[in-house]
Motif scaffolding. Structure first.
Motif, short mmCIF file in Angstrom:
data_model
loop_
_atom_site.label_atom_id
_atom_site.label_comp_id
_atom_site.label_asym_id
_atom_site.label_seq_id
_atom_site.Cartn_x
_atom_site.Cartn_y
_atom_site.Cartn_z
N ASP A 1 -0.01 1.44 -3.93
CA ASP A 1 -1.42 1.18 -3.79
C ASP A 1 -2.15 1.89 -4.98
O ASP A 1 -1.97 2.50 -5.64
CB ASP A 1 -1.89 2.05 -2.64
CG ASP A 1 -3.44 1.81 -1.89
OD1 ASP A 1 -3.32 0.73 -1.57
OD2 ASP A 1 -4.29 2.71 -2.38
N GLU B 1 -0.47 -1.95 -7.80
CA GLU B 1 -1.76 -2.69 -7.43
C GLU B 1 -2.89 -2.09 -8.02
O GLU B 1 -2.77 -0.76 -8.52
CB GLU B 1 -1.97 -2.61 -5.80
CG GLU B 1 -1.06 -3.22 -5.12
CD GLU B 1 -1.32 -3.35 -3.59
OE1 GLU B 1 -1.63 -2.47 -2.94
OE2 GLU B 1 -1.82 -4.61 -3.08
N ASP C 1 1.02 -1.11 0.03
CA ASP C 1 0.09 0.09 -0.11
C ASP C 1 0.65 1.22 0.02
O ASP C 1 0.58 2.24 0.61
CB ASP C 1 -1.01 -0.01 1.23
CG ASP C 1 -1.82 -1.06 1.23
OD1 ASP C 1 -1.88 -1.89 0.28
OD2 ASP C 1 -2.75 -1.46 2.22
MG MG Z 1 -2.03 -3.49 -1.01
#
Ligand code: MG
Ligand code: C2E
Ligand code: MG
Ligand code: MG
Length: 272
Positions: A203, A234, A181
């Protein structure tokens, strides 16, 4: 006769509070029950791809709970309660042991580098966490480097000493770590430079925000490459996002554009 009345704060207990309280109790009991019956702890796997070759290089293990009363629970409905109650420590061990079993039975020979498992701040409060994780991996007799761990920056900063000690201990077994993240917390340079993360995962909010102007992301990518990190984006959901990610030089992608998290059987079919 005068009696003094001490002022008390006033709480208004609403129907909604009663409902929330009941829901918490129900989820807690689902968590306790799944710790007694680990078959209720489900592991979904989401592939991670190398953007240059389009090949699957690793995958992330993501927890779900299947409860006889509440049905299927995604992480948003139970992770924070599992953390507050301390039950996450047991759930982490159950999930890790399931992942190790899958690696031993089905993934020993495949080309995947590792399967990653998320750790919570609570996991670092439990004593002997490094030893417990290693003994689960050793019980399954798999190569420890087939397992990776993901830790968010906020956890790393809150429990810096413990996290860095656990990372060093597991790094000796060739286990690698990802900073999860990235971009949602403080993006602390000390943590990035001092802790031995091999991977940094941007993130999805960072990826989505960079679509309007990728210049800032491109600078971050250069800095992280200078530190020797391998980068993962991500939340890549569209072809345009994939193109942007490629253009700034991020080498790996995890997102719905390629694949959603899936049950073990579907994952094994994809691995081939
Ligand atoms: Mg993550
Ligand atoms: P995370 O570790 O950052 O995991 C990635 C989350 O992003 C997953 O949600 C995944 O399904 C979702 N995702 C992946 N690609 C996309 C995409 O393209 N678009 C969108 N919108 N979402 C995408 P999931 O499985 O619901 O998990 C949410 C969070 O719950 C995880 O975030 C992690 O913080 C936590 N979590 C899940 N499993 C575990 C676990 O076993 N242990 C611990 N401690 N936390 C877990
Ligand atoms: Mg993660
Ligand atoms: Mg997340």
């Amino acid at each position: 006769e005068i009696t003094s009345v001490r002022k008390q704060p006033v709480f208004i207990f609403t129907k909604q509070d009663a409902f929330d309280q009941q829901r918490r109790m129900n989820v807690l009991s689902a968590l306790r029950s799944s710790i007694r019956n680990p078959e209720q702890v489900m592991v979904h796997y989401q592939p991670i791809y190398d953007v240059a070759t389009g090949r699957m290089v690793s995958a992330e293990a993501l927890m779900r709970i299947k409860d006889e009363h509440l049905g299927f629970l995604p992480p948003s409905q139970f992770i924070s309660l599992a953390e507050q109650s301390g039950l996450i420590v047991h759930l982490t061990k159950i999930l890790l042991s399931k992942v190790c079993t899958l690696v031993r039975k089905n993934l020993g020979e495949c080309a995947l580098e590792y399967i990653s498992v998320n750790l919570s701040g609570e996991d670092f409060n439990s004593s002997h966490i490094a030893g417990s994780l290693i003994s689960i991996i050793e019980q399954e007799q798999i190569a420890p480097k087939k397992i990776g761990f993901e830790i968010t920056e906020s956890v790393a900063l809150r429990s810096y000493e413990k996290v860095s000690q656990v990372m060093l201990e597991l790094s000796l077994r060739d286990i690698k770590f990802a900073l999860d993240d990235f971009g949602t917390g403080y993006s602390n340079l000390k943590a990035l430079m001092d802790l031995p993360y091999a991977y940094v995962k941007f993130d999805k909010s960072v990826i989505h925000a960079a679509m309007a102007d990728p210049a800032m992301l491109a600078l971050l990518v250069d800095m992280l490459h200078t530190l020797g990190k391998v980068l993962i984006a991500e939340g890549v959901e569209t072809e345009q996002q994939l193109e942007m990610v490629k253009s700034v030089g991020i080498e790996r992608v995890q997102g719905f554009y390629y694949a959603k998290p899936m049950e073990e059987q579907a994952f094994l079919e994809m691995v081939g």
